[in-house]
Design a protein around this motif. Structure first.
Motif, mmCIF file in Angstrom:
data_model
loop_
_atom_site.group_PDB
_atom_site.id
_atom_site.type_symbol
_atom_site.label_atom_id
_atom_site.label_comp_id
_atom_site.label_asym_id
_atom_site.label_seq_id
_atom_site.Cartn_x
_atom_site.Cartn_y
_atom_site.Cartn_z
ATOM 1 N N SER A 41 0.806 -1.222 0.000
ATOM 2 C CA SER A 41 0.000 0.000 0.000
ATOM 3 C C SER A 41 0.840 1.273 0.000
ATOM 4 N N GLY A 42 2.133 1.131 -0.232
ATOM 5 C CA GLY A 42 3.021 2.285 -0.140
ATOM 6 C C GLY A 42 2.658 3.438 -1.050
ATOM 7 N N MET A 43 2.084 3.118 -2.218
ATOM 8 C CA MET A 43 1.655 4.174 -3.124
ATOM 9 C C MET A 43 0.130 4.272 -3.157
ATOM 10 N N GLY A 44 -0.498 3.839 -2.062
ATOM 11 C CA GLY A 44 -1.958 3.986 -1.962
ATOM 12 C C GLY A 44 -2.365 5.442 -2.038
ATOM 13 N N CYS A 45 -1.466 6.312 -1.576
ATOM 14 C CA CYS A 45 -1.596 7.754 -1.772
ATOM 15 C C CYS A 45 -0.406 8.175 -2.629
ATOM 16 N N ASP A 47 0.547 10.957 -3.837
ATOM 17 C CA ASP A 47 1.113 12.289 -3.627
ATOM 18 C C ASP A 47 1.266 12.527 -2.124
ATOM 19 N N TRP A 48 1.913 13.631 -1.779
ATOM 20 C CA TRP A 48 2.176 13.945 -0.369
ATOM 21 C C TRP A 48 2.274 15.456 -0.219
ATOM 22 N N PRO A 49 1.701 16.084 0.824
ATOM 23 C CA PRO A 49 1.046 15.470 1.974
ATOM 24 C C PRO A 49 -0.409 15.075 1.725
ATOM 25 N N LYS A 50 -1.005 15.573 0.633
ATOM 26 C CA LYS A 50 -2.383 15.187 0.334
ATOM 27 C C LYS A 50 -2.416 13.786 -0.247
ATOM 28 N N CYS A 51 -3.618 13.286 -0.432
ATOM 29 C CA CYS A 51 -3.799 11.943 -0.980
ATOM 30 C C CYS A 51 -4.772 12.043 -2.145
ATOM 31 N N PHE A 52 -4.282 11.829 -3.361
ATOM 32 C CA PHE A 52 -5.055 12.079 -4.573
ATOM 33 C C PHE A 52 -5.547 13.523 -4.601
ATOM 34 N N GLY A 53 -4.675 14.423 -4.126
ATOM 35 C CA GLY A 53 -4.998 15.845 -4.136
ATOM 36 C C GLY A 53 -6.015 16.271 -3.098
ATOM 37 N N ARG A 54 -6.338 15.380 -2.134
ATOM 38 C CA ARG A 54 -7.360 15.680 -1.125
ATOM 39 C C ARG A 54 -6.775 15.512 0.271
ATOM 40 N N TRP A 55 -7.285 16.328 1.213
ATOM 41 C CA TRP A 55 -6.869 16.159 2.599
ATOM 42 C C TRP A 55 -7.555 14.952 3.226
ATOM 43 N N VAL A 56 -8.751 14.648 2.780
ATOM 44 C CA VAL A 56 -9.455 13.423 3.197
ATOM 45 C C VAL A 56 -9.514 12.521 1.978
ATOM 46 N N PRO A 57 -8.867 11.354 2.013
ATOM 47 C CA PRO A 57 -8.773 10.505 0.825
ATOM 48 C C PRO A 57 -10.135 10.046 0.328
ATOM 49 N N PRO A 58 -10.242 9.740 -0.959
ATOM 50 C CA PRO A 58 -11.501 9.216 -1.510
ATOM 51 C C PRO A 58 -11.779 7.809 -0.989
ATOM 52 N N THR A 59 -13.022 7.450 -0.949
ATOM 53 C CA THR A 59 -13.417 6.100 -0.540
ATOM 54 C C THR A 59 -13.949 5.287 -1.713
ATOM 55 N N ASN A 83 -7.820 1.595 -5.470
ATOM 56 C CA ASN A 83 -7.981 0.619 -4.398
ATOM 57 C C ASN A 83 -8.139 1.374 -3.089
ATOM 58 N N ALA A 84 -9.384 1.470 -2.623
ATOM 59 C CA ALA A 84 -9.673 2.270 -1.428
ATOM 60 C C ALA A 84 -8.999 1.706 -0.185
ATOM 61 N N VAL A 85 -8.894 0.385 -0.091
ATOM 62 C CA VAL A 85 -8.287 -0.241 1.088
ATOM 63 C C VAL A 85 -6.818 0.172 1.207
ATOM 64 N N LYS A 86 -6.087 0.073 0.105
ATOM 65 C CA LYS A 86 -4.672 0.446 0.129
ATOM 66 C C LYS A 86 -4.496 1.937 0.382
ATOM 67 N N THR A 87 -5.385 2.732 -0.182
ATOM 68 C CA THR A 87 -5.304 4.174 0.038
ATOM 69 C C THR A 87 -5.458 4.505 1.516
ATOM 70 N N TRP A 88 -6.428 3.898 2.172
ATOM 71 C CA TRP A 88 -6.673 4.224 3.575
ATOM 72 C C TRP A 88 -5.653 3.584 4.518
ATOM 73 N N ILE A 89 -5.072 2.456 4.117
ATOM 74 C CA ILE A 89 -3.975 1.889 4.914
ATOM 75 C C ILE A 89 -2.807 2.856 4.935
ATOM 76 N N GLU A 90 -2.446 3.363 3.780
ATOM 77 C CA GLU A 90 -1.337 4.322 3.699
ATOM 78 C C GLU A 90 -1.687 5.621 4.425
ATOM 79 N N TYR A 91 -2.930 6.085 4.278
ATOM 80 C CA TYR A 91 -3.311 7.350 4.912
ATOM 81 C C TYR A 91 -3.355 7.208 6.435
ATOM 82 N N ALA A 92 -3.808 6.043 6.926
ATOM 83 C CA ALA A 92 -3.816 5.799 8.371
ATOM 84 C C ALA A 92 -2.393 5.814 8.915
ATOM 85 N N ASN A 93 -1.457 5.293 8.136
ATOM 86 C CA ASN A 93 -0.049 5.330 8.527
ATOM 87 C C ASN A 93 0.433 6.773 8.646
#
Length: 337
Positions: A41-45, A47-59, A83-93
């Motif tokens: 899930s390392g590239m679940g987001c 970009d940085w610090p946002k995730c897909f250009g959002r402060w709250v990642p998409p679901t 992949n929403a699961v991988k995105t949120w795993i990375e964002y939770a990290n």
């Protein structure tokens, strides 16, 4: 005067509690990083610090622009669809990382109560804050380099440095509860130094095995998990064999430490160390012979870093000069009251 002493004691107790919680949180961040790695899930987001250009990642994919693959495709590491699961795993990290930063800052503020009594604790807290800030920046570089293996390894070792800084101030702030008697403990201290060095070397080798495993996964895919180990190179076999060397060496270390005391902090940390070593080897066996279950990978990493944290803490306990600045603590055997 009594009220002033009581207030100071309460402040110091709050500091010790906060420092302990911060150490726990740092290890949780390390565990989260291991989960990110084991689940890919390392590239679940991307970009940085946002995730897909959002402060709250998409679901769900509908929250992304229609051309998101064109925008982020080069960084999605083979993910054809969102992949929403991988995105949120990375964002939770990432969230855990930010939370740990706030806890380290709070620890620094709380350490000011020691400014006159023992400013080394304050300097240790400052070091922890600088290190975690540097590691936060390094996390952005991990994303920017698209999970370059060397960056991931540096990121992990900087997290170890943060844990060491926090463990130092935690042990030192409890020094008033310890007294020292004259009795040589030089050999035990050196055994701990060797154990720490060997374990760090094993961790470095483990990162190389993990890099090789990443390449095998790319070739075979997740459907052939049972064949991953058989396709690894010589580094895996050295890593596996060296774990037995570490076990034997730690048994010697435990035996020597048990000669010093069977009660108190030192005894408890010694028991914890041998338990972690045994469980760590057990998770390695689980991965080697049972298809590298995803849950075992982050636990294996976490236990390795807990191991070096315990080794470092025991070494501090055996090094009174590292604990206090005055001369009433002499280099000798630790007795706890």
């Amino acid at each position: 005067m009594i009220n002033s002493i009581s207030l100071t004691n309460r402040k110091e107790q709050r500091f010790r509690s906060l420092a302990f919680l911060t150490v726990i949180l740092i290890y949780l961040v390390i565990l989260a990083g291991g989960i990110v790695r084991s689940t890919g899930s390392g590239m679940g987001c991307p970009d940085w610090p946002k995730c897909f250009g959002r402060w709250v990642p998409p679901t769900e994919i509908s929250q992304l622009p229609a051309n998101y693959q064109e925008i982020y495709g080069a960084k999605l590491k083979g993910e054809v669809t969102f992949n929403a699961v991988k995105t949120w795993i990375e964002y939770a990290n990432r969230l855990l990382g930010v939370l740990s930063g706030f806890f380290v800052l709070a620890t620094l503020i709380a350490s000011l109560t020691y400014l006159r009594k023992d400013n080394t604790i304050v300097w240790g807290s400052i070091a922890a804050l600088l290190l975690i800030g540097a590691n936060g920046w390094l996390g952005s570089r991990v994303v920017a380099t698209e999970l370059a293996h060397y960056m991931i390894t540096i990121h992990m070792f900087l997290a170890i440095a943060v844990a060491f800084a926090l463990l130092f101030i935690l042990v030192r702030s409890n020094a008033a509860r310890l007294t020292v008697e004259r009795l040589g403990i030089t050999s035990q201290r050196w055994l701990l130094v060797v154990a720490l060095s060997l374990t760090l070397g094993q961790i470095i080798l483990g990162t190389q095995v993990r890099d090789s495993l990443d390449e095998v996964v790319k070739q075979l895919g997740y459907a052939q998990r049972d064949n991953w180990i058989s396709n690894l190179n010589w580094q895996f076999y050295i890593h596996r064999s060296f774990s037995l060397v570490l076990l034997v060496f730690h048994l010697v270390v435990i035996y020597q430490l048990r000669k010093l005391t069977t009660v108190g902090w030192l005894a408890n940390l010694t028991k914890a160390l041998i338990s972690v070593v045994v469980i760590e080897i057990g998770t390695g066996v689980l991965m080697a012979y049972f298809g590298v279950p995803a849950i075992a990978q982050p636990i294996h990493l976490l236990l390795a870093l807990v191991m070096v944290g315990l080794q470092f803490s025991i070494w501090l306990l055996l090094t009174p000069a590292m604990l206090v600045s005055n001369h009433r603590y002499k280099e000798s055997r630790l007795v706890e009251v």
